[in-house]
Design a protein around this motif. Structure first.
Motif, mmCIF file in Angstrom:
data_model
loop_
_atom_site.group_PDB
_atom_site.id
_atom_site.type_symbol
_atom_site.label_atom_id
_atom_site.label_comp_id
_atom_site.label_asym_id
_atom_site.label_seq_id
_atom_site.Cartn_x
_atom_site.Cartn_y
_atom_site.Cartn_z
ATOM 1 N N ASN A 151 0.822 -1.211 0.000
ATOM 2 C CA ASN A 151 0.000 0.000 0.000
ATOM 3 C C ASN A 151 0.861 1.268 0.000
ATOM 4 O OD1 ASN A 151 -2.465 -1.519 0.144
ATOM 5 N ND2 ASN A 151 -2.114 -1.777 2.348
ATOM 6 N N GLY A 152 1.920 1.218 -0.807
ATOM 7 C CA GLY A 152 2.783 2.377 -0.942
ATOM 8 C C GLY A 152 3.815 2.542 0.153
ATOM 9 N N ARG A 153 3.876 1.609 1.086
ATOM 10 C CA ARG A 153 4.811 1.704 2.207
ATOM 11 C C ARG A 153 5.853 0.594 2.130
ATOM 12 N NH1 ARG A 153 1.601 2.333 7.772
ATOM 13 N NH2 ARG A 153 3.726 2.890 8.433
ATOM 14 N N ILE A 154 7.103 0.962 2.321
ATOM 15 C CA ILE A 154 8.165 -0.043 2.400
ATOM 16 C C ILE A 154 8.085 -0.724 3.751
ATOM 17 C CG2 ILE A 154 10.653 -0.438 2.449
ATOM 18 C CD1 ILE A 154 10.974 1.963 0.590
ATOM 19 N N VAL A 155 8.038 -2.047 3.735
ATOM 20 C CA VAL A 155 8.009 -2.845 4.962
ATOM 21 C C VAL A 155 9.268 -3.707 4.968
ATOM 22 C CG1 VAL A 155 6.747 -4.541 6.326
ATOM 23 C CG2 VAL A 155 5.490 -2.859 4.943
ATOM 24 N N ALA A 156 10.202 -3.391 5.854
ATOM 25 C CA ALA A 156 11.499 -4.060 5.886
ATOM 26 C C ALA A 156 11.674 -4.802 7.203
ATOM 27 C CB ALA A 156 12.625 -3.049 5.710
ATOM 28 N N THR A 157 12.197 -6.021 7.119
ATOM 29 C CA THR A 157 12.368 -6.861 8.310
ATOM 30 C C THR A 157 13.821 -7.296 8.439
ATOM 31 O OG1 THR A 157 10.106 -7.690 8.122
ATOM 32 C CG2 THR A 157 11.624 -8.988 9.455
ATOM 33 N N HIS A 158 14.303 -7.266 9.679
ATOM 34 C CA HIS A 158 15.633 -7.793 9.963
ATOM 35 C C HIS A 158 15.611 -8.505 11.310
ATOM 36 C CE1 HIS A 158 15.780 -3.717 11.838
ATOM 37 N NE2 HIS A 158 16.440 -4.352 12.795
ATOM 38 N N GLU A 159 16.633 -9.311 11.555
ATOM 39 C CA GLU A 159 16.733 -10.051 12.816
ATOM 40 C C GLU A 159 18.022 -9.688 13.532
ATOM 41 O OE1 GLU A 159 16.328 -14.236 12.209
ATOM 42 O OE2 GLU A 159 14.161 -14.127 11.925
ATOM 43 N N ARG A 160 17.936 -9.688 14.865
ATOM 44 C CA ARG A 160 19.115 -9.447 15.692
ATOM 45 C C ARG A 160 19.138 -10.481 16.819
ATOM 46 N NH1 ARG A 160 20.020 -3.149 16.831
ATOM 47 N NH2 ARG A 160 22.160 -3.946 17.009
ATOM 48 N N THR A 161 20.305 -10.976 17.122
ATOM 49 C CA THR A 161 20.452 -11.963 18.189
ATOM 50 C C THR A 161 21.118 -11.308 19.395
ATOM 51 O OG1 THR A 161 22.565 -12.697 17.256
ATOM 52 C CG2 THR A 161 20.586 -13.912 16.604
ATOM 53 N N PHE A 162 20.920 -11.912 20.553
ATOM 54 C CA PHE A 162 21.501 -11.405 21.788
ATOM 55 C C PHE A 162 21.438 -12.513 22.837
ATOM 56 C CE2 PHE A 162 17.000 -10.425 21.636
ATOM 57 C CZ PHE A 162 16.516 -10.845 22.862
ATOM 58 N N GLY A 163 22.177 -12.301 23.921
ATOM 59 C CA GLY A 163 22.068 -13.214 25.051
ATOM 60 C C GLY A 163 22.496 -14.651 24.789
ATOM 61 N N PRO A 164 21.661 -15.620 25.235
ATOM 62 C CA PRO A 164 20.303 -15.443 25.757
ATOM 63 C C PRO A 164 20.277 -14.788 27.144
ATOM 64 C CG PRO A 164 20.996 -17.718 25.982
ATOM 65 C CD PRO A 164 22.084 -17.024 25.222
ATOM 66 N N VAL A 165 19.155 -14.101 27.401
ATOM 67 C CA VAL A 165 18.964 -13.440 28.687
ATOM 68 C C VAL A 165 17.559 -13.756 29.192
ATOM 69 C CG1 VAL A 165 20.557 -11.567 28.137
ATOM 70 C CG2 VAL A 165 18.133 -11.323 27.590
ATOM 71 N N PRO A 166 17.347 -13.749 30.502
ATOM 72 C CA PRO A 166 15.996 -13.948 31.028
ATOM 73 C C PRO A 166 15.054 -12.881 30.479
ATOM 74 C CG PRO A 166 17.622 -14.137 32.779
ATOM 75 C CD PRO A 166 18.348 -13.611 31.579
ATOM 76 N N GLY A 167 13.921 -13.321 29.980
ATOM 77 C CA GLY A 167 12.978 -12.373 29.405
ATOM 78 C C GLY A 167 12.211 -11.581 30.436
ATOM 79 N N ASP A 168 12.095 -12.116 31.642
ATOM 80 C CA ASP A 168 11.301 -11.448 32.669
ATOM 81 C C ASP A 168 11.961 -10.136 33.089
ATOM 82 O OD1 ASP A 168 8.945 -11.563 34.311
ATOM 83 O OD2 ASP A 168 10.278 -11.801 36.031
ATOM 84 N N GLY A 169 11.217 -9.057 32.981
ATOM 85 C CA GLY A 169 11.713 -7.756 33.405
ATOM 86 C C GLY A 169 12.463 -6.978 32.341
#
Length: 214
Positions: A120-138
Motif C-alpha cells: 500500500n505504498g509503504r516499504i516494509v522491511a524486516t531484519h533479525e538481531r540476536t543477543f544473550g540469551p537473557v531472562p525475558g522477565d523484566g
C-alpha cells in the motif's frame, strides 16, 4: 540508516520552521517478534519497520524504483531494496533498538535483513538481531532514534514465546516537550543547529514478563 537520516535532513530543510517543539520527519511503525528457548530466556528479535508512504516514495525515487508509479516492485528491485536501511552502519550506532535488563544494556548483534515488501505504498522491511540469551522477565525494550528525526511507534504486533506477556507504556508528551525545551535553553546558539539526542524522551516503553516453566 545513514541513508534515512540523509533524506530526513533534506525534509527538515524543506519544511517550514515551527515553534520550539520537537517533531520528527519520518514515521515508522514497528512490530517485534521475540524468540526464546522455552525456559524463560530470549535470544532473538525480528524487527519489522513499516515506513510512512511519503518517505517510502522518497526512498524509491532515490533508488530509481517503481518508475511507473504502480506501487509494484520487480524481483530485481526487491533484491536491491532488501537491507537498504542497514547498509551504512556508523560506529556506535545501535540500530534504534534498546533492550535493558535492569540497569544493564543488552548488547545486540549486527542486524541481518530477512525480507522487504512494498505494501500500500509503504516499504516494509524486516531484519533479525540476536543477543544473550537473557531472562525475558523484566526486560525493558525501546525503539527510538536518539536525534528524533525518525519517530518509531510500537503499533505493530509484539509476538512473544509461550509464557511471556508485554505491556506498552506511553511517554508523557507534555513533560517530554518541556524537557526538550529545557535542553535547548542550555545550548549555545551554534549548538542548537546540531542534532540533540532527545528521542528517548518521546519513546514508548515495552516491558516484558516471562515465567519460567514449572
Amino acid at each position: 540508516m545513514t541513508l534515512i537520516r540523509r533524506i530526513a535532513l533534506v525534509l527538515c530543510l524543506c519544511l517550514p520552521v515551527g515553534g520550539l517543539g520537537a517533531h520528527p520527519h519520518v514515521f515508522v511503525d514497528v512490530a517485534l517478534t521475540f524468540t526464546g528457548d522455552g525456559a524463560g530466556n530470549l535470544s532473538r528479535v525480528k524487527v519489522t519497520w513499516s515506513y510512512d508512504d511519503f518517505f517510502s516514495l522518497l526512498i524509491l525515487s532515490d533508488m530509481g524504483m517503481d518508475s511507473d508509479g504502480e506501487g509494484v516492485l520487480t524481483e530485481e528491485e526487491l533484491t536491491r531494496l532488501k537491507g537498504f536501511d542497514l547498509v551504512e552502519w556508523p560506529e556506535g550506532f545501535e540500530g534504534d533498538l534498546y533492550i535493558h535488563q535492569g540497569e544493564e544494556k543488552i548488547a545486540l548483534d549486527h542486524p541481518v535483513p530477512t525480507a522487504v515488501a512494498l505494501e500500500n505504498g509503504r516499504i516494509v522491511a524486516t531484519h533479525e538481531r540476536t543477543f544473550g540469551p537473557v531472562p525475558g522477565d523484566g526486560l525493558k525494550v525501546e525503539a527510538y532514534d536518539p536525534t528524533y528525526y525518525v519517530d518509531y511507534r510500537l503499533t505493530g504486533s509484539v509476538t512473544l514465546p509461550k509464557g511471556c506477556s508485554s505491556d506498552i507504556r506511553e511517554p508523557d508528551l507534555d513533560e517530554s516537550q518541556r524537557a526538550f525545551r529545557e535542553m535547548l535553553g542550555q545550548l549555545g546558539a551554534e549548538e542548537q543547529y546540531d542534532p540533540v539526542e532527545v528521542g528517548n524522551l518521546f519513546a514508548q516503553t515495552l516491558y516484558l514478563s516471562c515465567a519460567a516453566p514449572s
